[in-house]
Scaffold this motif. Sequence first.
Motif, mmCIF file in Angstrom:
data_model
loop_
_atom_site.group_PDB
_atom_site.id
_atom_site.type_symbol
_atom_site.label_atom_id
_atom_site.label_comp_id
_atom_site.label_asym_id
_atom_site.label_seq_id
_atom_site.Cartn_x
_atom_site.Cartn_y
_atom_site.Cartn_z
ATOM 1 N N GLU A 36 -2.122 1.522 16.960
ATOM 2 C CA GLU A 36 -1.093 0.216 16.581
ATOM 3 C C GLU A 36 -0.851 -0.731 17.444
ATOM 4 O OE1 GLU A 36 1.207 0.924 12.860
ATOM 5 O OE2 GLU A 36 1.495 2.984 13.826
ATOM 6 N N GLY A 37 -0.559 -1.975 17.229
ATOM 7 C CA GLY A 37 -0.193 -2.757 18.316
ATOM 8 C C GLY A 37 -1.361 -3.835 18.360
ATOM 9 N N GLU A 38 -0.780 -4.999 19.143
ATOM 10 C CA GLU A 38 -1.730 -6.254 19.145
ATOM 11 C C GLU A 38 -3.138 -5.919 19.550
ATOM 12 O OE1 GLU A 38 -1.583 -10.002 22.264
ATOM 13 O OE2 GLU A 38 0.283 -9.299 21.168
ATOM 14 N N ARG A 39 -3.372 -5.005 20.619
ATOM 15 C CA ARG A 39 -4.642 -4.626 21.045
ATOM 16 C C ARG A 39 -4.739 -3.054 20.543
ATOM 17 N NH1 ARG A 39 -7.183 -5.056 26.496
ATOM 18 N NH2 ARG A 39 -8.885 -4.398 25.099
ATOM 19 N N GLY A 40 -4.659 -2.720 19.436
ATOM 20 C CA GLY A 40 -4.523 -1.638 18.900
ATOM 21 C C GLY A 40 -5.894 -0.880 19.086
ATOM 22 N N GLY A 41 -5.540 0.599 19.581
ATOM 23 C CA GLY A 41 -6.797 1.386 19.799
ATOM 24 C C GLY A 41 -6.423 2.395 20.814
ATOM 25 N N VAL A 42 -7.200 3.737 20.495
ATOM 26 C CA VAL A 42 -7.034 4.403 21.722
ATOM 27 C C VAL A 42 -8.588 4.910 22.279
ATOM 28 C CG1 VAL A 42 -7.142 6.464 20.240
ATOM 29 C CG2 VAL A 42 -5.957 6.836 22.265
ATOM 30 N N TYR B 295 -3.502 11.544 13.258
ATOM 31 C CA TYR B 295 -3.259 10.031 13.040
ATOM 32 C C TYR B 295 -3.003 9.853 11.446
ATOM 33 C CZ TYR B 295 -3.948 8.945 17.997
ATOM 34 O OH TYR B 295 -4.049 8.780 19.425
ATOM 35 N N GLY B 296 -3.221 10.676 10.851
ATOM 36 C CA GLY B 296 -3.264 10.719 9.549
ATOM 37 C C GLY B 296 -3.981 9.512 8.616
ATOM 38 N N LEU B 297 -5.120 9.103 9.343
ATOM 39 C CA LEU B 297 -5.980 8.237 8.585
ATOM 40 C C LEU B 297 -6.667 8.652 7.392
ATOM 41 C CD1 LEU B 297 -7.454 6.656 11.958
ATOM 42 C CD2 LEU B 297 -5.908 5.803 10.334
ATOM 43 N N ARG B 298 -6.913 7.669 6.454
ATOM 44 C CA ARG B 298 -7.560 8.293 5.260
ATOM 45 C C ARG B 298 -9.371 7.883 5.098
ATOM 46 N NH1 ARG B 298 -9.394 5.582 1.054
ATOM 47 N NH2 ARG B 298 -9.113 3.557 2.046
ATOM 48 N N ARG B 299 -9.299 7.067 5.954
ATOM 49 C CA ARG B 299 -10.938 6.827 5.989
ATOM 50 C C ARG B 299 -11.528 6.151 7.405
ATOM 51 N NH1 ARG B 299 -14.381 2.210 4.966
ATOM 52 N NH2 ARG B 299 -16.148 2.648 3.610
ATOM 53 N N LEU B 300 -12.742 6.542 7.821
ATOM 54 C CA LEU B 300 -13.289 6.208 9.222
ATOM 55 C C LEU B 300 -14.630 5.385 9.125
ATOM 56 C CD1 LEU B 300 -12.460 9.243 11.476
ATOM 57 C CD2 LEU B 300 -11.143 7.089 11.347
ATOM 58 N N VAL B 301 -14.936 4.510 9.777
ATOM 59 C CA VAL B 301 -16.175 3.716 9.817
ATOM 60 C C VAL B 301 -16.653 3.626 11.090
ATOM 61 C CG1 VAL B 301 -17.109 1.378 9.245
ATOM 62 C CG2 VAL B 301 -15.051 2.115 7.840
ATOM 63 N N ALA C 219 -3.706 -0.548 8.949
ATOM 64 C CA ALA C 219 -2.599 0.230 8.695
ATOM 65 C C ALA C 219 -2.541 0.207 7.085
ATOM 66 C CB ALA C 219 -1.410 -0.041 9.326
ATOM 67 N N ALA C 220 -2.619 -0.574 6.510
ATOM 68 C CA ALA C 220 -2.064 -0.608 5.060
ATOM 69 C C ALA C 220 -3.338 0.251 4.404
ATOM 70 C CB ALA C 220 -2.276 -1.967 4.602
ATOM 71 N N SER C 221 -4.211 0.339 4.589
ATOM 72 C CA SER C 221 -5.486 0.997 3.877
ATOM 73 C C SER C 221 -5.794 2.609 4.570
ATOM 74 C CB SER C 221 -6.670 0.502 3.717
ATOM 75 O OG SER C 221 -7.348 0.323 4.999
ATOM 76 N N SER D 114 0.782 -1.139 -0.017
ATOM 77 C CA SER D 114 0.023 0.011 -0.067
ATOM 78 C C SER D 114 0.827 1.271 0.123
ATOM 79 C CB SER D 114 -1.005 -0.037 1.323
ATOM 80 O OG SER D 114 -1.556 1.229 1.351
ATOM 81 N N PRO D 115 0.577 2.387 -0.671
ATOM 82 C CA PRO D 115 1.285 3.592 -0.672
ATOM 83 C C PRO D 115 0.869 4.333 0.616
ATOM 84 C CG PRO D 115 -0.839 3.829 -1.956
ATOM 85 C CD PRO D 115 -0.776 2.088 -1.634
ATOM 86 N N PHE D 116 0.119 3.843 1.535
ATOM 87 C CA PHE D 116 -0.280 4.455 2.645
ATOM 88 C C PHE D 116 0.536 4.298 3.741
ATOM 89 C CE2 PHE D 116 -2.741 5.501 6.607
ATOM 90 C CZ PHE D 116 -3.276 6.775 5.960
ATOM 91 N N VAL D 117 1.118 5.221 4.533
ATOM 92 C CA VAL D 117 2.059 5.361 5.565
ATOM 93 C C VAL D 117 1.478 6.221 6.626
ATOM 94 C CG1 VAL D 117 4.352 5.501 6.450
ATOM 95 C CG2 VAL D 117 3.891 4.844 3.980
ATOM 96 N N LEU D 118 1.257 5.608 7.821
ATOM 97 C CA LEU D 118 0.854 6.482 9.087
ATOM 98 C C LEU D 118 1.903 6.999 9.637
ATOM 99 C CD1 LEU D 118 -1.414 3.799 10.964
ATOM 100 C CD2 LEU D 118 -2.271 5.751 9.665
ATOM 101 N N PRO D 119 1.731 8.311 10.077
ATOM 102 C CA PRO D 119 2.711 8.909 11.005
ATOM 103 C C PRO D 119 2.708 8.370 12.256
ATOM 104 C CG PRO D 119 0.853 10.302 10.935
ATOM 105 C CD PRO D 119 0.470 9.139 10.067
ATOM 106 N N PRO D 120 3.980 8.751 13.111
ATOM 107 C CA PRO D 120 3.871 8.182 14.556
ATOM 108 C C PRO D 120 2.783 8.696 15.208
ATOM 109 C CG PRO D 120 5.725 9.543 13.894
ATOM 110 C CD PRO D 120 5.013 9.423 12.757
#
Length: 195
Positions: free
Chosen positions: A72-78, A137-143, A101-103, A4-10
């Motif tokens: 990100e991570g095993e139980r990712g989420g905030v 978070y630099g996301l592209r799409r939310l559901v 993260a890929a999308s 994917s061309p998508f990269v999340l910022p830290p």
Amino acid sequence: MTGSPFVLPPAPARLDVVRERVRLRPIVDADVEAMVAYRGNPDVCRFLPFEPQSADDIRQRIGDLFGGTSIEGERGGVVLAIERLDDRAVIGDLVLFHLDAASGTAEIGWVVNPAAAGRGLATEAVRALIDTAFEVYGLRRLVARIDAENARSIALAERIGMRREAHLIENEWFKGRWSDEVDYAVLAREWTPSA
């Protein structure tokens, strides 16, 4: 096919989002008592993926996310507290989770104390969460995945401008019944940030 061309910022080291009447911030253990007031309410939990919660239940379910800012991570989420500015009361919480993260896609959710309903605070808070998801978070799409009988959450998703994308008929056995799910989404390029 390449990646994917998508990269999340830290993830930010600290997160504090202030709007006109609400503040979003990471949850801390001192918030649990206020959270029990609404997460322990059977009417509030009717459409949520858990039964009414005690303080221990809340700590067990989301305790490892207290104070965190990474999605990100095993139980990712905030998980973020919704703090009302005029009295510093925690009136609800928001979640940004199920990251792909890929999308650049994640799911959002909200839980608000009914005592705070009807004043536009949830609308202000969810708009701030979406602003944060796209800008920080630099996301592209939310559901948002909502039980079709949850009229208040559907109204909120529509009020803030999310697009209804699907109505899944009897897609899940949920709390003793076949539940319909309504999916709402928004893209970063469609979103108008809060002022």
